[in-house]
Write a protein that holds these residues in place. Structure first.
Motif, mmCIF file in Angstrom:
data_model
loop_
_atom_site.group_PDB
_atom_site.id
_atom_site.type_symbol
_atom_site.label_atom_id
_atom_site.label_comp_id
_atom_site.label_asym_id
_atom_site.label_seq_id
_atom_site.Cartn_x
_atom_site.Cartn_y
_atom_site.Cartn_z
ATOM 1 N N LEU A 117 0.826 -1.214 0.000
ATOM 2 C CA LEU A 117 0.000 0.000 0.000
ATOM 3 C C LEU A 117 0.858 1.261 0.000
ATOM 4 C CD1 LEU A 117 -2.565 -1.297 2.600
ATOM 5 C CD2 LEU A 117 -3.120 -0.629 0.238
ATOM 6 N N ILE A 118 2.103 1.132 0.466
ATOM 7 C CA ILE A 118 2.935 2.334 0.602
ATOM 8 C C ILE A 118 3.430 2.813 -0.765
ATOM 9 C CG2 ILE A 118 5.045 3.298 1.646
ATOM 10 C CD1 ILE A 118 2.758 2.743 3.643
ATOM 11 N N LYS A 119 3.839 1.868 -1.619
ATOM 12 C CA LYS A 119 4.375 2.325 -2.914
ATOM 13 C C LYS A 119 3.347 3.102 -3.737
ATOM 14 C CE LYS A 119 7.003 1.105 -7.030
ATOM 15 N NZ LYS A 119 7.101 2.586 -7.191
ATOM 16 N N PRO A 120 2.118 2.590 -3.899
ATOM 17 C CA PRO A 120 1.151 3.379 -4.671
ATOM 18 C C PRO A 120 0.885 4.756 -4.032
ATOM 19 C CG PRO A 120 0.142 1.319 -3.899
ATOM 20 C CD PRO A 120 1.575 1.246 -3.561
ATOM 21 N N LEU A 121 0.949 4.808 -2.696
ATOM 22 C CA LEU A 121 0.725 6.109 -2.035
ATOM 23 C C LEU A 121 1.889 7.058 -2.324
ATOM 24 C CD1 LEU A 121 -0.823 5.043 1.380
ATOM 25 C CD2 LEU A 121 -1.809 6.661 -0.258
ATOM 26 N N VAL A 122 3.126 6.563 -2.159
ATOM 27 C CA VAL A 122 4.299 7.414 -2.425
ATOM 28 C C VAL A 122 4.257 7.899 -3.874
ATOM 29 C CG1 VAL A 122 6.820 7.430 -2.591
ATOM 30 C CG2 VAL A 122 5.722 6.328 -0.632
ATOM 31 N N ASP A 123 3.995 6.987 -4.794
ATOM 32 C CA ASP A 123 3.984 7.372 -6.217
ATOM 33 C C ASP A 123 2.872 8.384 -6.514
ATOM 34 O OD1 ASP A 123 4.960 4.061 -7.490
ATOM 35 O OD2 ASP A 123 6.086 5.670 -6.492
ATOM 36 N N ALA A 124 1.673 8.132 -5.988
ATOM 37 C CA ALA A 124 0.543 9.031 -6.300
ATOM 38 C C ALA A 124 0.760 10.412 -5.693
ATOM 39 C CB ALA A 124 -0.755 8.423 -5.769
ATOM 40 N N TYR A 125 1.252 10.456 -4.449
ATOM 41 C CA TYR A 125 1.465 11.765 -3.813
ATOM 42 C C TYR A 125 2.605 12.516 -4.483
ATOM 43 C CZ TYR A 125 -1.913 11.443 0.008
ATOM 44 O OH TYR A 125 -3.085 11.400 0.734
ATOM 45 N N ASN A 126 3.691 11.803 -4.816
ATOM 46 C CA ASN A 126 4.807 12.468 -5.498
ATOM 47 C C ASN A 126 4.335 13.022 -6.846
ATOM 48 O OD1 ASN A 126 7.613 10.374 -4.373
ATOM 49 N ND2 ASN A 126 6.443 11.920 -3.340
ATOM 50 N N LYS A 127 3.500 12.237 -7.522
ATOM 51 C CA LYS A 127 2.996 12.663 -8.846
ATOM 52 C C LYS A 127 2.149 13.944 -8.692
ATOM 53 C CE LYS A 127 1.141 10.416 -13.013
ATOM 54 N NZ LYS A 127 -0.350 10.271 -13.100
ATOM 55 N N ALA A 128 1.498 14.065 -7.536
ATOM 56 C CA ALA A 128 0.670 15.254 -7.273
ATOM 57 C C ALA A 128 1.511 16.394 -6.707
ATOM 58 C CB ALA A 128 -0.446 14.891 -6.300
ATOM 59 N N GLY A 129 2.850 16.212 -6.702
ATOM 60 C CA GLY A 129 3.740 17.269 -6.208
ATOM 61 C C GLY A 129 3.783 17.359 -4.704
ATOM 62 N N ILE A 130 3.445 16.259 -4.040
ATOM 63 C CA ILE A 130 3.425 16.252 -2.570
ATOM 64 C C ILE A 130 4.525 15.322 -2.070
ATOM 65 C CG2 ILE A 130 2.023 15.782 -0.519
ATOM 66 C CD1 ILE A 130 -0.484 16.184 -2.255
ATOM 67 N N ASP A 131 5.386 15.842 -1.169
ATOM 68 C CA ASP A 131 6.464 15.013 -0.615
ATOM 69 C C ASP A 131 5.892 14.050 0.420
ATOM 70 O OD1 ASP A 131 8.331 16.264 -2.160
ATOM 71 O OD2 ASP A 131 9.065 17.610 -0.604
ATOM 72 N N VAL A 132 6.604 12.934 0.633
ATOM 73 C CA VAL A 132 6.120 11.902 1.562
ATOM 74 C C VAL A 132 7.113 11.710 2.699
ATOM 75 C CG1 VAL A 132 5.463 9.474 1.835
ATOM 76 C CG2 VAL A 132 4.881 10.699 -0.274
ATOM 77 N N ILE A 133 6.588 11.664 3.920
ATOM 78 C CA ILE A 133 7.379 11.326 5.107
ATOM 79 C C ILE A 133 6.743 10.072 5.698
ATOM 80 C CG2 ILE A 133 7.823 12.061 7.498
ATOM 81 C CD1 ILE A 133 8.549 14.758 6.442
ATOM 82 N N LEU A 134 7.574 9.114 6.086
ATOM 83 C CA LEU A 134 7.052 7.833 6.568
ATOM 84 C C LEU A 134 6.987 7.835 8.089
ATOM 85 C CD1 LEU A 134 9.025 5.438 4.166
ATOM 86 C CD2 LEU A 134 6.701 6.360 3.887
ATOM 87 N N TYR A 135 5.790 7.612 8.616
ATOM 88 C CA TYR A 135 5.597 7.432 10.067
ATOM 89 C C TYR A 135 5.987 5.991 10.413
ATOM 90 C CZ TYR A 135 2.976 6.436 14.400
ATOM 91 O OH TYR A 135 2.609 6.040 15.662
ATOM 92 N N PHE A 136 6.760 5.832 11.492
ATOM 93 C CA PHE A 136 7.170 4.485 11.914
ATOM 94 C C PHE A 136 7.159 4.428 13.434
ATOM 95 C CE2 PHE A 136 9.305 0.451 11.160
ATOM 96 C CZ PHE A 136 10.013 0.222 12.337
#
Ligand SMILES: COc1ccc([C@H]2[C@H](O)[C@H](O)[C@H](C)N2C)cc1
Length: 449
Positions: free
Chosen positions: A126-145
């Motif tokens: 689930l993380i890869k499609p989210l990272v790709d979709a948000y990056n494509k929308a010009g939004i950076d991703v930070i991972l909560y762990f």
């Protein structure tokens, strides 16, 4: 000052480009999504009064019943592109997404445990499609762990016996493996948002955590890690024994916002905020005070006016859909940002005396001041105190440049901006173009005669 080996390794703000990008974000989205999203704070017809993502710790549910939720996790309505589009319309510049919360369920197919999405009916990462979709929308991703991991038999709240320390050594290896795995799998992510780091066992791992932080930073130059990750060798968290900020920004502002710039100590920081009083994961009940759009906009304005970012939380349902109340908040925030984003993005503390009508921000690197007005005084007169020798060359309504204002100077460097109406129903912004009153050399020369 005491000498520390595992305290802060930097004083003052980071000055590199990656951190400057983070500093300019202004508005972010938090997403809490996992097995807890399925029960949504309810179980066997009973309502859990705590935070929905903590339902596993409730005595109204057995641990095995909670853990079996993995066999029911099948978010068929999940649509990363739709999530990213909603965040983009809201105006979020970054998203922090739970890869693994305290329950230990991994939203990515980790090699180091079977308690992941790969063992669920959904199966897929689930993380890869989210990272790709948000990056494509010009939004950076930070991972909560979450370091704390209730699913891992080697996790301990504290280390009391030899067996505890043997188990916890295994747990430390597991934790390092998962973090390096996340950095390898998602190379475009900009940072890690750590949680679950308050327990005694982890607080005792100053050396291990310090080395791991160094290793991760080497693996990903520019990586952003906040003050929640590690403690110093005296167990001090967020600020080390000498009062120096651990990590790159302060992460203590959870559901609270500083009131004065002194509380910020010159650090970068973000405020993470829930829409209900205290629910991060999906909570069906949606009870208590639900913050309105104007309240959330005021929190955003207040954060940016004090050099912070505002990160608003969304709790998608177990089926992967986002509840309509959150979508409408995102839409309304986005409508306001479409007109007023100039007063948020790339803005900082303006260095002006706060006024009751709202908040000042300043565009970084310029003398452009924004007045974000939330509380219109009955007089309609907005007081502005500028630094000495500074004047207002232009004043106009952001989004309606023809609506200009002629400030009334009431004394040196103090003016009133008189509103045309006091019946505004929503927050608005007035732009002040300011200039330093430069001494005219000719005048100086004449005086000298
Ligand atoms: C002990 O009190 C806590 C501990 C952890 C939290 C977690 C929440 O579950 C959510 O993930 C928030 C960001 N985090 C601080 C909240 C309260």
């Amino acid at each position: 000052k005491v000498s520390l080996v595992h305290g802060a390794h930097r004083t003052g703000r980071r000055t590199d480009a990656a951190m400057a990008r983070w500093r300019a974000y202004g508005l972010g989205q938090f997403i809490h999504w996992g097995l807890y999203s399925i029960p949504g704070g309810e179980w066997d017809g009973k309502t859990y009064n705590g935070a929905a993502e903590w339902i596993r710790s409730w005595d109204g549910i057995t641990k095995s019943a909670y853990d079996s939720l993995i066999y029911h996790f099948n978010p068929v309505k999940f649509d990363a592109t739709a999530w990213a589009a909603a965040a983009q319309q809201m105006g979020a510049k970054y998203v922090t997404i739970t890869t693994k919360h305290h329950d230990g369920f991994c939203l990515w197919p980790s090699k180091y445990t079977s308690y992941t999405v790969a063992s669920s009916p959904y199966k897929k990462d689930l993380i890869k499609p989210l990272v790709d979709a948000y990056n494509k929308a010009g939004i950076d991703v930070i991972l909560y762990f979450s370091i704390m991991d209730w699913s891992n038999p080697d996790w301990r709240y504290d280390i009391k016996t030899k067996d505890d320390s043997i188990a916890f050594e295994r747990f430390k290896k597991f934790t390092r493996n998962q973090l390096l795995e996340l950095l390898e799998r998602y190379p475009t992510t900009k940072g890690l948002w750590f949680d679950g780091t308050w327990d005694n066992a982890w607080v005792k791992q100053a050396a291990f955590a310090d080395e791991l932080e160094t290793e991760m930073r080497k693996m990903r130059p520019g990586l952003i890690i906040g003050s929640r990750f590690r403690a110093d060798e005296n167990g001090k968290r967020h600020f080390d024994t000498n009062g120096q900020l651990m990590g790159d920004y302060e992460q203590g502002w959870e559901r609270k916002i500083p009131n004065t710039i002194t509380e910020v100590h010159g650090n970068d920081w973000d405020c993470v905020m829930t829409v209900p009083e205290n629910q991060w994961g999906y909570n069906a009940a949606w009870k208590g005070h639900i913050k309105t759009t104007d309240e959330l906009l005021e929190m955003l304005a207040k954060c940016v006016s004090l050099d912070g970012n505002f990160v608003l939380n969304f709790g998608p349902k177990g089926d992967g859909s986002i509840r309509k109340e959150e979508l409408s908040l995102a839409r309304e925030i986005g409508d306001w940002m479409a007109v007023n984003q100039e007063a948020i993005y790339g803005c900082e503390y303006a260095g002006l005396e706060p006024q009751n009508w709202g908040y000042f921000t300043k565009k970084t690197g310029t003398d452009k001041i924004y007045m974000l007005v939330f509380n219109v005084p009955v007089s309609g007169a907005l007081r502005v105190k500028l630094p000495v020798q500074t004047s207002i060359s232009k004043a106009y309504r952001l989004g309606q440049p023809a609506q200009t204002f002629v400030p009334e100077e009431i004394q040196a460097s103090e003016s009133f901006i008189h509103l045309k109406t006091t019946s505004e129903k929503h927050p608005f912004v007035i732009v002040l173009e300011t200039a330093k009153k430069t001494e005219n050399p000719k005048v100086k020369y004449e005086k000298a005669k």
